[in-house]
Write a protein that holds these residues in place. Structure first.
Motif, mmCIF file in Angstrom:
data_model
loop_
_atom_site.group_PDB
_atom_site.id
_atom_site.type_symbol
_atom_site.label_atom_id
_atom_site.label_comp_id
_atom_site.label_asym_id
_atom_site.label_seq_id
_atom_site.Cartn_x
_atom_site.Cartn_y
_atom_site.Cartn_z
ATOM 1 N N THR A 265 52.332 -62.473 32.223
ATOM 2 C CA THR A 265 52.449 -63.112 33.529
ATOM 3 C C THR A 265 53.836 -63.716 33.667
ATOM 4 O OG1 THR A 265 51.605 -64.891 34.957
ATOM 5 C CG2 THR A 265 51.259 -65.154 32.587
ATOM 6 N N GLY B 283 55.873 -67.489 37.467
ATOM 7 C CA GLY B 283 54.749 -67.264 36.582
ATOM 8 C C GLY B 283 53.569 -68.190 36.801
ATOM 9 N N TYR C 242 46.949 -66.972 34.845
ATOM 10 C CA TYR C 242 46.635 -65.547 34.846
ATOM 11 C C TYR C 242 46.256 -65.063 33.441
ATOM 12 C CZ TYR C 242 48.309 -64.291 39.586
ATOM 13 O OH TYR C 242 48.471 -64.142 40.945
ATOM 14 N N ARG D 291 54.664 -63.390 42.343
ATOM 15 C CA ARG D 291 54.187 -63.165 40.982
ATOM 16 C C ARG D 291 54.519 -61.764 40.477
ATOM 17 N NH1 ARG D 291 52.883 -68.569 40.677
ATOM 18 N NH2 ARG D 291 50.922 -69.068 41.730
ATOM 19 N N VAL E 18 52.818 -59.363 37.133
ATOM 20 C CA VAL E 18 51.866 -59.362 36.030
ATOM 21 C C VAL E 18 51.629 -57.939 35.543
ATOM 22 C CG1 VAL E 18 49.899 -59.316 37.637
ATOM 23 C CG2 VAL E 18 49.550 -60.113 35.301
#
Length: 286
Positions: free
Chosen positions: A48, A52, A56, A87, A89
């Motif tokens: 993540t 950040g 997550y 974000r 991920v």
């Protein structure tokens, strides 16, 4: 630039042949290993980053443990997140399927690549090749999952890396009962929090980790006799473990055992009368 943005490149991966999951990461950010990498044995791995969201990590692992795929986990994590466009991920699930997400507000260059058993991603990078070369290097690399992850982030840095520079790096690999003494699932968990060459420093520490905790190879175990024994005795004296010239066989082996335990080589300790050549080389270079 938004506060807490983690300009990063990372790779999450799975090695089905060994049952390992892991993450490797580098960033122009202090202590990136404390935020980006997450993994659980038998479950999956998550990175993540960007603006950040550390939640997550644990939330995503819980979803993976419930049987959701990598893509489903990303959808679930981002669907109710009002800042999802900031974000980034990456996820690899229990079956080794990868997925990656990059929000539209992440700073260029930002994006990801999914391949066989991995997800690679990065933001605020010099170029797209940072991510593509990282993935290709992982695909072509040999060795343990940790070896392949290290090869991948080295390739990413050579291709361009973080446009702001370098500061920290980390690697996390998990496998059932692969930790110290078989008492945890953490096979490798190493961090460089602040260094001008973080990947090189991480690799140095990783090589030490393999020296101390890696398994001895049968072809690298030899008898302590003849010239080998003479040289081991010489180094035991040089290092202050032996003080007399004439020692009995029992005294020699007891002293050598003391050396092994003092230097944390219990994992490479052999039956009486044998030595791991990696320990032998370490002795010679002390």
């Amino acid at each position: 630039m938004k506060s807490k943005v983690i300009a990063t490149f990372s790779i999450c991966a799975h090695a089905p042949e060994t049952g390992e999951w892991g993450v490797a990461v580098q960033s122009k950010f202090l202590g990136v290993g404390s935020i980006v990498p997450w993994a659980k044995a038998g479950v999956g791995a998550i990175a993540t980053q960007a603006f950040g969201n550390p939640q997550y990590g644990p939330d995503g692992l819980k979803l993976l443990e419930q049987g959701l795929s990598a893509e489903e986990v990303i959808e679930r994590l981002t669907s109710d997140d009002p800042q999802k466009e900031d974000r980034q991920v990456g996820v690899v699930d229990a079956k080794g399927n990868g997925a990656t997400f990059t929000g539209e507000e992440c700073y260029e260059w930002a994006g990801g690549k999914v391949g066989k058993h991995y997800a690679a991603q990065g933001n605020i990078l010099v170029n797209e090749e940072t991510v593509t070369d990282m993935g290709e290097a992982f695909e072509q690399a040999e060795g343990s999952l940790a070896d392949r992850l290290m090869t991948a982030i080295k390739a990413a840095q050579r291709a361009g890396g973080d446009s702001r520079g370098k500061q920290s790096a980390a690697i996390l690999v998990v496998k059932d009962k692969a930790g110290y003494g078989g008492l945890s699932d953490v096979a490798v968990d190493l961090r460089v929090d602040d260094h001008p060459e973080p990947i090189e420093e991480l690799d140095r520490i990783y090589q030490l980790h393999q020296l101390y905790f890696g398994a001895s190879k049968p072809e690298e175990v030899v008898e302590v006799e003849g010239d080998v024994k003479k040289e081991v005795e010489h180094h035991l004296r040089r290092l202050g473990y032996l003080t007399s010239e004439d020692v009995s066989s029992d005294e020699f082996h007891d002293t050598f055992t003391t050396y092994l335990h003092t230097e944390n080589f219990e994992g490479r300790e052999q039956e009486r009368g044998k030595i791991d050549l990696k320990v032998f080389e370490y002795m010679k270079n002390q």
